[in-house]
Scaffold this motif. Sequence first.
Motif, PDB file in Angstrom:
ATOM      1  N   GLU A 259       0.757  -1.292   0.007  1.00  0.00           N
ATOM      2  CA  GLU A 259       0.111   0.262  -0.133  1.00  0.00           C
ATOM      3  C   GLU A 259       0.912   1.242  -0.029  1.00  0.00           C
ATOM      4  OE1 GLU A 259      -3.384   2.373  -0.211  1.00  0.00           O
ATOM      5  OE2 GLU A 259      -3.318   0.187  -0.327  1.00  0.00           O
ATOM      6  N   LEU A 260       1.867   1.022   0.708  1.00  0.00           N
ATOM      7  CA  LEU A 260       2.838   2.604   0.898  1.00  0.00           C
ATOM      8  C   LEU A 260       3.269   2.484  -0.436  1.00  0.00           C
ATOM      9  CD1 LEU A 260       4.435   2.297   4.676  1.00  0.00           C
ATOM     10  CD2 LEU A 260       3.067   3.964   3.400  1.00  0.00           C
ATOM     11  N   ALA A 261       4.120   1.730  -1.070  1.00  0.00           N
ATOM     12  CA  ALA A 261       4.733   1.711  -2.267  1.00  0.00           C
ATOM     13  C   ALA A 261       3.784   2.188  -3.376  1.00  0.00           C
ATOM     14  CB  ALA A 261       5.228   0.138  -2.817  1.00  0.00           C
ATOM     15  N   SER A 262       2.546   1.950  -3.260  1.00  0.00           N
ATOM     16  CA  SER A 262       1.666   2.285  -4.346  1.00  0.00           C
ATOM     17  C   SER A 262       1.459   3.781  -4.428  1.00  0.00           C
ATOM     18  CB  SER A 262       0.158   1.382  -4.284  1.00  0.00           C
ATOM     19  OG  SER A 262       0.562   0.029  -4.342  1.00  0.00           O
ATOM     20  N   GLN A 263       1.336   4.045  -2.934  1.00  0.00           N
ATOM     21  CA  GLN A 263       0.912   5.697  -2.588  1.00  0.00           C
ATOM     22  C   GLN A 263       2.285   6.471  -3.327  1.00  0.00           C
ATOM     23  OE1 GLN A 263      -0.384   6.386   1.287  1.00  0.00           O
ATOM     24  NE2 GLN A 263      -2.081   4.855   1.228  1.00  0.00           N
ATOM     25  N   VAL A 264       3.563   5.907  -2.741  1.00  0.00           N
ATOM     26  CA  VAL A 264       4.714   6.692  -3.247  1.00  0.00           C
ATOM     27  C   VAL A 264       4.929   6.803  -4.681  1.00  0.00           C
ATOM     28  CG1 VAL A 264       7.201   6.067  -3.581  1.00  0.00           C
ATOM     29  CG2 VAL A 264       6.183   5.846  -1.259  1.00  0.00           C
ATOM     30  N   VAL A 265       4.536   6.020  -5.370  1.00  0.00           N
ATOM     31  CA  VAL A 265       4.429   5.843  -6.911  1.00  0.00           C
ATOM     32  C   VAL A 265       3.590   6.987  -7.097  1.00  0.00           C
ATOM     33  CG1 VAL A 265       4.151   4.783  -9.114  1.00  0.00           C
ATOM     34  CG2 VAL A 265       5.512   3.590  -7.157  1.00  0.00           C
ATOM     35  N   ALA A 266       2.329   7.087  -6.828  1.00  0.00           N
ATOM     36  CA  ALA A 266       1.225   7.723  -7.265  1.00  0.00           C
ATOM     37  C   ALA A 266       1.700   9.279  -6.907  1.00  0.00           C
ATOM     38  CB  ALA A 266      -0.034   7.324  -6.616  1.00  0.00           C
ATOM     39  N   LEU A 267       2.000   9.729  -5.468  1.00  0.00           N
ATOM     40  CA  LEU A 267       2.355  10.765  -5.121  1.00  0.00           C
ATOM     41  C   LEU A 267       3.281  11.433  -5.686  1.00  0.00           C
ATOM     42  CD1 LEU A 267       1.992  10.482  -1.227  1.00  0.00           C
ATOM     43  CD2 LEU A 267       0.276  11.682  -2.849  1.00  0.00           C
TER      44      LEU A 267
END
Length: 328
Positions: A259-267
């Motif tokens: 979840e954090l990795a996905s948010q990092v990429v999106a942000l």
Amino acid sequence: MLTARGRSLEITKAGYLFIVLTLAVGFAAINSGANLLHVLFGCQIGLIIASGLLSENMVQRAIVHRRITSPLHAGGRAALAVELRNNSARGDMISVSVEDDDRIETSDTTEPVFSVAVPGGGSTTLHSSVTMQRRGLHPLPKAVVATRFPFGLFVKRRELPGRERVLVYPRIHPVDATALEEARAGQGEARGARDRAGEFFGLAEYRQGQELRRIHWPATARLGKPVVREFEARGEAERILILPPGVAGERSFEAAIEELASQVVALLREGRIATGLRYGDELVVEPGTGSGHERRLLEFLALVGLERAPGPTPATSGEASPGSERAA
């Protein structure tokens, strides 16, 4: 499949037909005593022997190096460059492929590549793809170099020594719009933004995880404690995402990492929010933006918790020789 000394031999359908025909001619030659059948039988046996010698000559001269040329995420495909070199200067290396060793059951796979000919002493680069299922630093799937040269009767394979190791980033999935809005608006830990690209703002006490090149050495010597330079922000917001400590393999921990990795990429790909990461009580990655910063965050998330993970079982573990140590 026949296997010995790092080689394996598989008989093709054409090979089975040729062997049956050879045996039939041999029996006919013995029963009839016809010299012509004896000559034909000898030629067929000679073709089988020649096939083995020529195919061995092709596979033994091949040198293979594989490297990742795009970011590799668990469960996704990444570009793989396969350099195939002819180690002999005498003659072309003909009809050679590099493929996974199908005797090993694994969910990690690479697409096979094929070269018609590689000149003596030359090399060629072939393009493939690889899929890995678990984050972390792992060896590429075990590969073999194979050929059907010269007659297509047999497939000769040679095991490649060693396996290059690659860094596999966490699995990325589409981020829920609500979760992404919360991350933009303030979920996690917010900070007053300071950026190296702006004007000098002042000095602050050094915090674990900050870049060493930001340390102001004269002030550090004068005050007796490390201090860093801070600069005026360019105006983007800062957000520090928080990852609770855990151990690799725990379902909840792995889900939090994804979840954090996905948010990092999106942000970071929006380019408006400087994103950092706190692991437990430690700030492990300072807030920043850009593709290089995204890579630093994903590298940490790829390896976090693995140092305390239980060792692999003998059925799934494998030795890897030093090679290409990480992905680009």
